[in-house]
Scaffold this motif. Sequence first.
Motif, PDB file in Angstrom:
ATOM      1  N   UNK A  50     -26.946   1.512 -44.727  1.00 18.95           N
ATOM      2  CA  UNK A  50     -26.459   2.691 -44.030  1.00 18.95           C
ATOM      3  C   UNK A  50     -26.575   2.705 -42.525  1.00 18.95           C
ATOM      4  N   UNK A  51     -26.568   1.537 -41.859  1.00 17.03           N
ATOM      5  CA  UNK A  51     -26.643   1.520 -40.396  1.00 17.03           C
ATOM      6  C   UNK A  51     -25.393   2.178 -39.814  1.00 17.03           C
ATOM      7  N   UNK A  52     -25.596   3.125 -38.912  1.00 16.33           N
ATOM      8  CA  UNK A  52     -24.495   3.850 -38.253  1.00 16.33           C
ATOM      9  C   UNK A  52     -23.568   4.502 -39.271  1.00 16.33           C
ATOM     10  N   UNK A  53     -24.102   4.925 -40.401  1.00 20.39           N
ATOM     11  CA  UNK A  53     -23.249   5.428 -41.486  1.00 20.39           C
ATOM     12  C   UNK A  53     -23.066   6.943 -41.471  1.00 20.39           C
ATOM     13  N   UNK A  54     -23.994   7.680 -40.875  1.00 17.40           N
ATOM     14  CA  UNK A  54     -23.875   9.144 -40.910  1.00 17.40           C
ATOM     15  C   UNK A  54     -22.837   9.593 -39.879  1.00 17.40           C
ATOM     16  N   UNK A  77     -33.856  12.980 -24.721  1.00 17.03           N
ATOM     17  CA  UNK A  77     -32.607  12.944 -25.485  1.00 17.03           C
ATOM     18  C   UNK A  77     -31.604  11.983 -24.856  1.00 17.03           C
ATOM     19  N   UNK A  78     -30.918  11.204 -25.663  1.00 15.83           N
ATOM     20  CA  UNK A  78     -29.896  10.303 -25.126  1.00 15.83           C
ATOM     21  C   UNK A  78     -28.689  11.089 -24.629  1.00 15.83           C
ATOM     22  N   UNK A  79     -27.942  10.483 -23.737  1.00 14.83           N
ATOM     23  CA  UNK A  79     -26.718  11.131 -23.257  1.00 14.83           C
ATOM     24  C   UNK A  79     -25.728  11.316 -24.406  1.00 14.83           C
ATOM     25  N   UNK A  80     -25.769  10.384 -25.348  1.00 14.54           N
ATOM     26  CA  UNK A  80     -24.901  10.462 -26.516  1.00 14.54           C
ATOM     27  C   UNK A  80     -25.678   9.962 -27.721  1.00 14.54           C
ATOM     28  N   UNK A  81     -25.717  10.776 -28.785  1.00 14.85           N
ATOM     29  CA  UNK A  81     -26.427  10.369 -29.997  1.00 14.85           C
ATOM     30  C   UNK A  81     -25.557   9.388 -30.784  1.00 14.85           C
ATOM     31  N   UNK A 131     -33.970  -7.569 -29.413  1.00 10.77           N
ATOM     32  CA  UNK A 131     -32.554  -7.396 -29.098  1.00 10.77           C
ATOM     33  C   UNK A 131     -32.149  -5.931 -28.993  1.00 10.77           C
ATOM     34  N   UNK A 132     -32.953  -5.038 -29.571  1.00 11.86           N
ATOM     35  CA  UNK A 132     -32.600  -3.615 -29.571  1.00 11.86           C
ATOM     36  C   UNK A 132     -33.806  -2.791 -29.122  1.00 11.86           C
ATOM     37  N   UNK A 133     -33.993  -2.625 -27.818  1.00  9.30           N
ATOM     38  CA  UNK A 133     -35.112  -1.815 -27.328  1.00  9.30           C
ATOM     39  C   UNK A 133     -34.848  -0.322 -27.551  1.00  9.30           C
ATOM     40  N   UNK A 134     -35.566   0.259 -28.497  1.00 10.36           N
ATOM     41  CA  UNK A 134     -35.357   1.670 -28.825  1.00 10.36           C
ATOM     42  C   UNK A 134     -36.281   2.576 -28.014  1.00 10.36           C
ATOM     43  N   UNK A 135     -35.804   3.783 -27.758  1.00  8.90           N
ATOM     44  CA  UNK A 135     -36.624   4.748 -27.045  1.00  8.90           C
ATOM     45  C   UNK A 135     -37.629   5.430 -27.957  1.00  8.90           C
ATOM     46  N   UNK A 136     -37.212   5.705 -29.186  1.00  4.75           N
ATOM     47  CA  UNK A 136     -38.058   6.351 -30.186  1.00  4.75           C
ATOM     48  C   UNK A 136     -37.397   6.171 -31.540  1.00  4.75           C
ATOM     49  N   UNK A 137     -38.111   6.539 -32.587  1.00  2.00           N
ATOM     50  CA  UNK A 137     -37.563   6.546 -33.937  1.00  2.00           C
ATOM     51  C   UNK A 137     -37.745   7.954 -34.486  1.00  2.00           C
ATOM     52  N   UNK A 138     -36.640   8.580 -34.830  1.00  2.00           N
ATOM     53  CA  UNK A 138     -36.663   9.947 -35.351  1.00  2.00           C
ATOM     54  C   UNK A 138     -36.096   9.935 -36.756  1.00  2.00           C
ATOM     55  N   UNK A 139     -36.909  10.328 -37.735  1.00  3.24           N
ATOM     56  CA  UNK A 139     -36.473  10.396 -39.113  1.00  3.24           C
ATOM     57  C   UNK A 139     -36.364  11.829 -39.590  1.00  3.24           C
ATOM     58  N   UNK A 229     -32.855   9.430 -55.939  1.00  3.43           N
ATOM     59  CA  UNK A 229     -32.770   8.709 -54.672  1.00  3.43           C
ATOM     60  C   UNK A 229     -33.649   9.409 -53.642  1.00  3.43           C
ATOM     61  N   UNK A 230     -33.978   8.663 -52.595  1.00  2.00           N
ATOM     62  CA  UNK A 230     -34.704   9.238 -51.453  1.00  2.00           C
ATOM     63  C   UNK A 230     -33.877   8.975 -50.208  1.00  2.00           C
ATOM     64  N   UNK A 231     -33.483  10.034 -49.495  1.00  2.00           N
ATOM     65  CA  UNK A 231     -32.536   9.925 -48.390  1.00  2.00           C
ATOM     66  C   UNK A 231     -33.172  10.371 -47.074  1.00  2.00           C
ATOM     67  N   UNK A 232     -33.035   9.533 -46.049  1.00  2.00           N
ATOM     68  CA  UNK A 232     -33.533   9.862 -44.710  1.00  2.00           C
ATOM     69  C   UNK A 232     -32.492   9.410 -43.690  1.00  2.00           C
ATOM     70  N   UNK A 233     -32.271  10.228 -42.677  1.00  2.00           N
ATOM     71  CA  UNK A 233     -31.423   9.840 -41.552  1.00  2.00           C
ATOM     72  C   UNK A 233     -32.323   9.431 -40.396  1.00  2.00           C
ATOM     73  N   UNK A 234     -32.009   8.292 -39.767  1.00  2.00           N
ATOM     74  CA  UNK A 234     -32.820   7.783 -38.665  1.00  2.00           C
ATOM     75  C   UNK A 234     -31.992   7.640 -37.392  1.00  2.00           C
ATOM     76  N   UNK A 235     -32.534   8.178 -36.300  1.00  2.00           N
ATOM     77  CA  UNK A 235     -31.966   7.968 -34.976  1.00  2.00           C
ATOM     78  C   UNK A 235     -32.899   7.040 -34.197  1.00  2.00           C
TER      79      UNK A 235
END
Length: 245
Positions: A50-54, A77-81, A131-139, A229-235
């Motif tokens: 589900x990468x970039x799926x929501x 907050x990012x300029x664009x989510x 390769x992907x420096x993230x600012x935070x992980x929000x679930x 199922x167990x469902x979580x959205x991650x930013x």
Amino acid sequence: MVTRALAEDGFVVFDPNAETLAWAEAAHQAALTVLAGGGERRHGETWFVGVDALPNASDGSVSGVPLRGPFLEHIKQPDSWHAAQLSVVFPGYPRQDADESDAAHRYRLHRDAAHVDGLLPEGPQKRRHLREPHGFILGLALNDCAASPLVVWKGSHRLMQEGFARAFAGLAPAVWGDVDVTEIYQETRRKVFDTCERVAVHAAPGQAILLDRHLLHGVAPWGAVAGQMRMVAYFRPIICYADWL
């Protein structure tokens, strides 16, 4: 209290919030539509990647329902989510894929596939590079299921950050992605397993989980828990390399 928990533990679970719940309910309906359309599943069909799926909008909203909650006060907050990852785990997780090594499967079973986000395995030897420096992980939990919870190693972000600081010492941020950090990553990870407490992190719709970007985390096996199922959205918004440490 939140700021101290993030600094000391590397994670925080926010109390239920009506606005976050409204977003989770809208995201849940959108997620069901995504699942019905198919998509890549791994580990014997027990994990929807589900990468970039929501299909959230650039302001984070889903179907017009805004992304809101107390977590917004504790992130930049990012300029664009980006489109959130829709991580869905099914009963039996994890089963072994045909192309998955026994060692990798054992690590997923017994160490929850513990990892730091953004370190991608490359080449036949799966050498790790940032390769992907993230600012935070929000679930954000999209359904109420206790199976296969997120697992974190409390305080591990400090050890991991120290390890990466050694790996990148004296190097310009522009070349950090080219540095093979496999050895120091694995060495620090072993230290984390020996010294940090493993914590299963549960959340229901209306709650949010915020992780430090350096925190070691994974997903527990399904176990003997009821549920479909167990469902979580991650930013995980990307930031510049210079800010990652």
